[in-house]
Design an enzyme around this catalytic site. Sequence first.
Site, PDB file in Angstrom:
ATOM      1  N   ASP A  31     -41.454  -7.493  21.037  1.00 12.54           N
ATOM      2  CA  ASP A  31     -40.101  -7.826  21.457  1.00 12.54           C
ATOM      3  C   ASP A  31     -39.443  -6.764  22.326  1.00 12.54           C
ATOM      4  O   ASP A  31     -38.776  -7.072  23.310  1.00 12.54           O
ATOM      5  CB  ASP A  31     -39.276  -7.955  20.167  1.00 12.54           C
ATOM      6  CG  ASP A  31     -38.508  -9.227  20.171  1.00 12.54           C
ATOM      7  OD1 ASP A  31     -39.043 -10.228  20.702  1.00 12.54           O
ATOM      8  OD2 ASP A  31     -37.367  -9.214  19.669  1.00 12.54           O
ATOM      9  N   ASP A  89     -33.279   7.417  20.600  1.00 15.16           N
ATOM     10  CA  ASP A  89     -32.147   6.835  19.895  1.00 15.16           C
ATOM     11  C   ASP A  89     -31.383   6.139  21.007  1.00 15.16           C
ATOM     12  O   ASP A  89     -30.754   6.805  21.837  1.00 15.16           O
ATOM     13  CB  ASP A  89     -31.288   7.925  19.249  1.00 15.16           C
ATOM     14  CG  ASP A  89     -30.134   7.314  18.468  1.00 15.16           C
ATOM     15  OD1 ASP A  89     -29.432   6.457  19.028  1.00 15.16           O
ATOM     16  OD2 ASP A  89     -29.937   7.679  17.294  1.00 15.16           O
ATOM     17  N   HIS A  90     -31.472   4.818  21.064  1.00 11.94           N
ATOM     18  CA  HIS A  90     -30.972   4.172  22.283  1.00 11.94           C
ATOM     19  C   HIS A  90     -29.468   4.319  22.465  1.00 11.94           C
ATOM     20  O   HIS A  90     -28.961   4.149  23.556  1.00 11.94           O
ATOM     21  CB  HIS A  90     -31.428   2.704  22.367  1.00 11.94           C
ATOM     22  CG  HIS A  90     -30.611   1.765  21.535  1.00 11.94           C
ATOM     23  ND1 HIS A  90     -30.790   1.633  20.184  1.00 11.94           N
ATOM     24  CD2 HIS A  90     -29.604   0.919  21.860  1.00 11.94           C
ATOM     25  CE1 HIS A  90     -29.927   0.734  19.725  1.00 11.94           C
ATOM     26  NE2 HIS A  90     -29.197   0.278  20.715  1.00 11.94           N
ATOM     27  N   GLU A 104     -21.311  -5.325  14.124  1.00  4.80           N
ATOM     28  CA  GLU A 104     -22.117  -6.359  14.772  1.00  4.80           C
ATOM     29  C   GLU A 104     -21.761  -7.708  14.182  1.00  4.80           C
ATOM     30  O   GLU A 104     -21.364  -7.785  13.018  1.00  4.80           O
ATOM     31  CB  GLU A 104     -23.603  -6.107  14.509  1.00  4.80           C
ATOM     32  CG  GLU A 104     -24.121  -4.815  15.076  1.00  4.80           C
ATOM     33  CD  GLU A 104     -25.630  -4.724  14.922  1.00  4.80           C
ATOM     34  OE1 GLU A 104     -26.329  -5.198  15.824  1.00  4.80           O
ATOM     35  OE2 GLU A 104     -26.096  -4.219  13.884  1.00  4.80           O
ATOM     36  N   ALA A 123     -47.436  -3.930  23.735  1.00  5.04           N
ATOM     37  CA  ALA A 123     -47.021  -4.574  24.987  1.00  5.04           C
ATOM     38  C   ALA A 123     -46.694  -6.056  24.819  1.00  5.04           C
ATOM     39  O   ALA A 123     -46.100  -6.656  25.707  1.00  5.04           O
ATOM     40  CB  ALA A 123     -48.113  -4.401  26.040  1.00  5.04           C
ATOM     41  N   HIS A 127     -27.944   6.448  14.905  1.00  7.72           N
ATOM     42  CA  HIS A 127     -26.878   6.205  15.893  1.00  7.72           C
ATOM     43  C   HIS A 127     -25.513   6.778  15.488  1.00  7.72           C
ATOM     44  O   HIS A 127     -24.834   7.396  16.310  1.00  7.72           O
ATOM     45  CB  HIS A 127     -26.706   4.702  16.134  1.00  7.72           C
ATOM     46  CG  HIS A 127     -27.983   3.971  16.413  1.00  7.72           C
ATOM     47  ND1 HIS A 127     -28.989   4.498  17.201  1.00  7.72           N
ATOM     48  CD2 HIS A 127     -28.426   2.742  16.026  1.00  7.72           C
ATOM     49  CE1 HIS A 127     -29.981   3.613  17.276  1.00  7.72           C
ATOM     50  NE2 HIS A 127     -29.671   2.559  16.566  1.00  7.72           N
TER      51      HIS A 127
HETATM   52  C1  BG6 Z   1     -30.825  -0.884  16.338  1.00  4.83           C
HETATM   53  C2  BG6 Z   1     -30.840  -1.425  14.942  1.00  4.83           C
HETATM   54  O1  BG6 Z   1     -31.271   0.444  16.358  1.00  4.83           O
HETATM   55  O2  BG6 Z   1     -29.519  -0.977  16.858  1.00  4.83           O
HETATM   56  C3  BG6 Z   1     -30.335  -2.839  14.909  1.00  4.83           C
HETATM   57  O3  BG6 Z   1     -32.158  -1.360  14.421  1.00  4.83           O
HETATM   58  C4  BG6 Z   1     -28.993  -2.959  15.580  1.00  4.83           C
HETATM   59  O4  BG6 Z   1     -30.264  -3.326  13.577  1.00  4.83           O
HETATM   60  C5  BG6 Z   1     -29.004  -2.283  16.943  1.00  4.83           C
HETATM   61  O5  BG6 Z   1     -28.684  -4.321  15.717  1.00  4.83           O
HETATM   62  C6  BG6 Z   1     -27.615  -2.226  17.531  1.00  4.83           C
HETATM   63  O6  BG6 Z   1     -27.687  -1.797  18.846  1.00  4.83           O
HETATM   64  P1  BG6 Z   1     -26.579  -2.164  19.920  1.00  4.83           P
HETATM   65  O7  BG6 Z   1     -27.021  -1.462  21.159  1.00  4.83           O
HETATM   66  O8  BG6 Z   1     -26.576  -3.650  20.055  1.00  4.83           O
HETATM   67  O9  BG6 Z   1     -25.273  -1.663  19.373  1.00  4.83           O
END
Ligand code: BG6
Length: 490
Positions: free
Chosen positions: A16, A180-181, A219, A13, A243
């Site tokens: 980051d 997995d966001h 990125e 908690a 991803h």
């Molecule tokens: C994360 C990685 O899963 O995804 C990071 O660990 C990366 O290294 C990030 O910067 C990128 O996510 P997004 O949503 O900014 O494309």
Amino acid sequence: QSLQPFVMVLFGANGDLAKRKLFPALFSLHKNRLLHENFAVVGLGRSPKDDARFREAVRESVEKYARTSVDETDWEGFLPHFSYRSVDINNPEDFRPLKEHVESLEKKHSISGNRLFYLAIAPDLFGNVSTHLKASGLTDTAGWKRLVIEKPFGHDHESAQRLNNQIRQTFQEEEIYRIDHYLGKEMVQNIEVIRFANSLFEPLWNNRYIDNVQITASETVGVEERAGYYDHAGALQDMVQNHMLQMVMMVAMEPPSRLKPEAIHDEKVKVLRSLRRIKEEEVDQYVVRGQYHAGTVDGKPVVSYRQEEGVSSDSQTETFVAAKMYIDNFRWSGVPFFVRTGKRMAQKATEIVIQFKEMPKNLYFNREGDLGPNLLVISVNPTEGLSLRINAKKPGSDNDVVPIALDFCNNCGVDSPEAYERLLQDAIEGDLTFFTRWDEVSLAWKYVDPIRNAWDQTERSIPLYKAGSWGPKEADRLLAQENKSWWPVS
Ligand code: BG6
């Protein structure tokens, strides 16, 4: 939609992720009335802290990172739901008082035992936490229990399997929400709809009409303060295993029989089963790696990867990967999927380009040369949208053909929910669709493991690329071998 009361037990908690993503996501959900009024969040961390100080930290993070506007009046209905306990994760004794605390929260907020255990902590602690949760009785509950777990899930197939066996001692597969966001991103979720709700695309979505698929996630940031993790992981583990392969699956899967998580996961897994495995000795033919050296990004000079804090001066870790993938099934046989991802590249962009096959060039042509192919560009981030490139007559000309774009912007003037809002809400409501199932994770590791092994064993040093570029020139060669080239990111 009926909302569910719950207690969220949040490990990490003070970290980051909690600050940047989870508290703001909870706030937006609460403000938009997407959380049940009866909920409680217990934040856990090593350092001692009282509830008041924790609530202050939650408030600060929301003020700093929430996308939703914040009013003074928002706090009184929100912050009292938060409390804090200090625990030593490796000490099973600490979990007993935690259990009592959770039970008292359930009483206080009239919650009938639904417990969401969220692990926003270092992955080497996942296994022990889940073991201690069981031993303490925290997972014996009258309601549901769920585990939300961040990546990385292991660092290769073997370690992932071990971890999975361990957490399965406490949680059933359908109680495990592996994040997995990218699957929480609006346009990644939209791929399925664009494909299967449009007769315009679905009949063409195969090797008869599609020439190749290109997926870029570039990125501009470097390794940031994460060298401790990243220098071991590299882009292959950090981005490709999860991803990038998730996006490949979304583009390539067959229509599911129903819009149910199981049915969708079944189709995604079939893609990975058909994904051509690369043998160690073939890696150079299919995959390119690179590492950034000094250059200029967004007009500012930046240092080489090896000069970043915490990175060893002879590091061979890849900060860029490009791969040519083949899905050897009926639909996709012969169609290359090119993926690339890297840090310190020219632009921050996640984009999927579907390149359709060209028309015969006997009738219509462009004065400058070739008639361009049709492209469907799915922009995931930062712009969210769709662009369809087609050929049309240049106004006023005889038969001069020019490309025109039909554009749709998904986030112009509207604010899309953050990936974490979506995913947190789905976990609370019990929808597994946009989480990863074990067999997906397992097959994804089986795909990347030989690549990692080949790179670990090679004596050749890693190709470098200039920070602020589109990666090493080898990545262009990967496509040139097939007479293709990367489409510039829009
Ligand atoms: C994360 C990685 O899963 O995804 C990071 O660990 C990366 O290294 C990030 O910067 C990128 O996510 P997004 O949503 O900014 O494309």
